[in-house]
Motif scaffolding. Sequence first.
Motif, PDB file in Angstrom:
ATOM      1  N   GLU A  48      -4.036  14.972  39.812  1.00  0.00           N
ATOM      2  CA  GLU A  48      -4.686  15.814  38.764  1.00  0.00           C
ATOM      3  C   GLU A  48      -3.749  16.866  38.076  1.00  0.00           C
ATOM      4  O   GLU A  48      -2.910  17.588  38.841  1.00  0.00           O
ATOM      5  N   LYS A  74      -7.007  14.445  34.851  1.00  0.00           N
ATOM      6  CA  LYS A  74      -7.392  15.908  34.539  1.00  0.00           C
ATOM      7  C   LYS A  74      -9.059  15.887  34.159  1.00  0.00           C
ATOM      8  O   LYS A  74      -9.428  14.844  33.506  1.00  0.00           O
ATOM      9  N   LEU A 114     -11.753  11.799  35.988  1.00  0.00           N
ATOM     10  CA  LEU A 114     -10.343  12.505  35.719  1.00  0.00           C
ATOM     11  C   LEU A 114      -9.455  11.458  34.888  1.00  0.00           C
ATOM     12  O   LEU A 114      -8.547  12.020  34.280  1.00  0.00           O
TER      13      LEU A 114
END
Length: 138
Positions: free
Chosen positions: A96, A122, A129
Amino acid sequence: MTTETAKKSVEIKTQKNSQMGESNEDVAKITPPSRGLDPLERFKTMKPFLVVDTVSPDSPAERAGLRKFDEIIKLGSINRENQTPEALRNTVAHSEGKPMELIVKRGNNGRGKLEKLILVPKRWRGQGLLGCFLKPVA
């Protein structure tokens, strides 16, 4: 590029950088001569393990250039040989905010061109993500 040309290339680079206070030995290690090899050559014989089913608008996957039907050969450190659902989840979670290299085969029903993409997992306004749905290749 001939061996002689490659040596000159390294010499020129090391001379320029040594004027900036860097040692020639360090620069030679950092900038090896190019041999004209395709950087994706080693992936040509590898088989994909995931296929992109959907890519959400404005997602990290879309920003990286991932497209529907792209076949994923490598996602970070994961490939067909070492992939498990848990390894995939862990790799994405631990990446991430950090760039991940993806190698995809694009177009022409599995005989397409290899492309290197950089995906930064992210949080975004959507789910997950990545912002894409990936299916295992049968």
